[in-house]
Design a protein around this motif. Structure first.
Motif, PDB file in Angstrom:
ATOM      1  N   ARG A 143     -31.740  18.816 -17.367  1.00  0.00           N
ATOM      2  CA  ARG A 143     -32.391  19.233 -16.027  1.00  0.00           C
ATOM      3  C   ARG A 143     -31.491  18.903 -14.980  1.00  0.00           C
ATOM      4  NH1 ARG A 143     -36.868  21.750 -16.816  1.00  0.00           N
ATOM      5  NH2 ARG A 143     -38.459  21.102 -18.524  1.00  0.00           N
ATOM      6  N   ALA A 144     -30.647  17.720 -14.956  1.00  0.00           N
ATOM      7  CA  ALA A 144     -29.779  17.612 -13.975  1.00  0.00           C
ATOM      8  C   ALA A 144     -28.593  18.704 -13.738  1.00  0.00           C
ATOM      9  CB  ALA A 144     -29.091  16.330 -14.013  1.00  0.00           C
ATOM     10  N   LEU A 145     -28.388  19.398 -15.005  1.00  0.00           N
ATOM     11  CA  LEU A 145     -27.483  20.401 -14.902  1.00  0.00           C
ATOM     12  C   LEU A 145     -28.023  21.786 -14.335  1.00  0.00           C
ATOM     13  CD1 LEU A 145     -25.193  19.990 -18.170  1.00  0.00           C
ATOM     14  CD2 LEU A 145     -24.637  19.673 -15.664  1.00  0.00           C
ATOM     15  N   ALA A 196     -18.509  18.614 -35.806  1.00  0.00           N
ATOM     16  CA  ALA A 196     -18.475  19.330 -34.858  1.00  0.00           C
ATOM     17  C   ALA A 196     -19.741  18.895 -33.752  1.00  0.00           C
ATOM     18  CB  ALA A 196     -18.466  20.735 -34.623  1.00  0.00           C
ATOM     19  N   VAL A 197     -19.349  18.829 -32.476  1.00  0.00           N
ATOM     20  CA  VAL A 197     -20.562  18.350 -31.634  1.00  0.00           C
ATOM     21  C   VAL A 197     -21.256  19.569 -31.214  1.00  0.00           C
ATOM     22  CG1 VAL A 197     -21.000  17.239 -29.290  1.00  0.00           C
ATOM     23  CG2 VAL A 197     -18.984  16.496 -30.622  1.00  0.00           C
ATOM     24  N   ILE A 198     -22.731  19.302 -31.418  1.00  0.00           N
ATOM     25  CA  ILE A 198     -23.466  20.301 -30.941  1.00  0.00           C
ATOM     26  C   ILE A 198     -23.812  20.230 -29.356  1.00  0.00           C
ATOM     27  CG2 ILE A 198     -25.734  21.550 -31.039  1.00  0.00           C
ATOM     28  CD1 ILE A 198     -25.582  20.301 -33.887  1.00  0.00           C
ATOM     29  N   ARG A 199     -23.429  21.224 -28.674  1.00  0.00           N
ATOM     30  CA  ARG A 199     -23.613  20.983 -27.148  1.00  0.00           C
ATOM     31  C   ARG A 199     -24.669  22.099 -26.264  1.00  0.00           C
ATOM     32  NH1 ARG A 199     -17.250  22.432 -26.003  1.00  0.00           N
ATOM     33  NH2 ARG A 199     -17.337  24.349 -26.442  1.00  0.00           N
ATOM     34  N   ARG A 217     -20.816  28.621 -16.022  1.00  0.00           N
ATOM     35  CA  ARG A 217     -20.238  27.382 -15.060  1.00  0.00           C
ATOM     36  C   ARG A 217     -19.460  26.457 -15.881  1.00  0.00           C
ATOM     37  NH1 ARG A 217     -22.921  25.666 -10.156  1.00  0.00           N
ATOM     38  NH2 ARG A 217     -22.281  23.531 -10.553  1.00  0.00           N
ATOM     39  N   GLY A 218     -19.822  26.520 -17.374  1.00  0.00           N
ATOM     40  CA  GLY A 218     -19.162  25.750 -18.236  1.00  0.00           C
ATOM     41  C   GLY A 218     -19.542  24.137 -18.248  1.00  0.00           C
ATOM     42  N   GLU A 219     -20.499  23.832 -17.666  1.00  0.00           N
ATOM     43  CA  GLU A 219     -20.936  22.480 -17.678  1.00  0.00           C
ATOM     44  C   GLU A 219     -21.760  22.342 -19.186  1.00  0.00           C
ATOM     45  OE1 GLU A 219     -21.433  21.774 -12.828  1.00  0.00           O
ATOM     46  OE2 GLU A 219     -23.060  22.447 -13.955  1.00  0.00           O
TER      47      GLU A 219
END
Length: 125
Positions: free
Chosen positions: A48-50, A8-11, A18-20
């Motif tokens: 930080r861009a998000l 699984a990818v850790i995100r 927002r779901g981003e």
């Protein structure tokens, strides 16, 4: 001989509403080989861009918890089997650090597969 593995990818989802998200690691479990490992790499500028207000120290702490949960020094999880730990770590959460869906594959070398997944799914360069 190749064995089944799950990953699984850790995100990181800095603003859950927002779901981003950005991918920040991979959790890999290979039951036939007793292998459980999490590797994390946080791309702080992308995060930080998000959301410039993200508590990066808290995110790093949460990511480190995934990594430590796969070691023999796993704290309360140390008594659990690698499979139980993987299931606990991949349980759905609505938190800033979470895992994506679980996927499966075949590998002869779980460590090399983890590195391949990191390069393909987490690293941007």
């Amino acid at each position: 001989m190749r064995d089944v593995y799950e990953y699984a990818v850790i995100r990181v989802v800095p603003r859950v509403e927002r779901g981003e998200l950005i991918n920040a690691g991979v959790l890999l479990y290979c039951q036939p080989r007793g292998y459980l490992c999490a590797r994390v790499e946080l791309d702080e500028p992308r995060l930080r861009a998000l959301d410039a207000r993200t508590d990066v120290a808290a995110v790093r702490h949460a990511l480190d918890a995934y990594r430590l949960s796969c070691t023999e020094d796993a704290g309360p999880l140390a008594a659990e089997s690698p499979g139980s730990r993987f299931r606990w770590l991949t349980a759905p959460r609505s938190t800033v650090v979470q895992t994506g869906p679980v996927h499966a594959g075949l590998t002869a070398d779980p460590e090399a597969e983890l590195e391949h997944l990191m390069s393909r799914l987490v690293r941007t360069a």
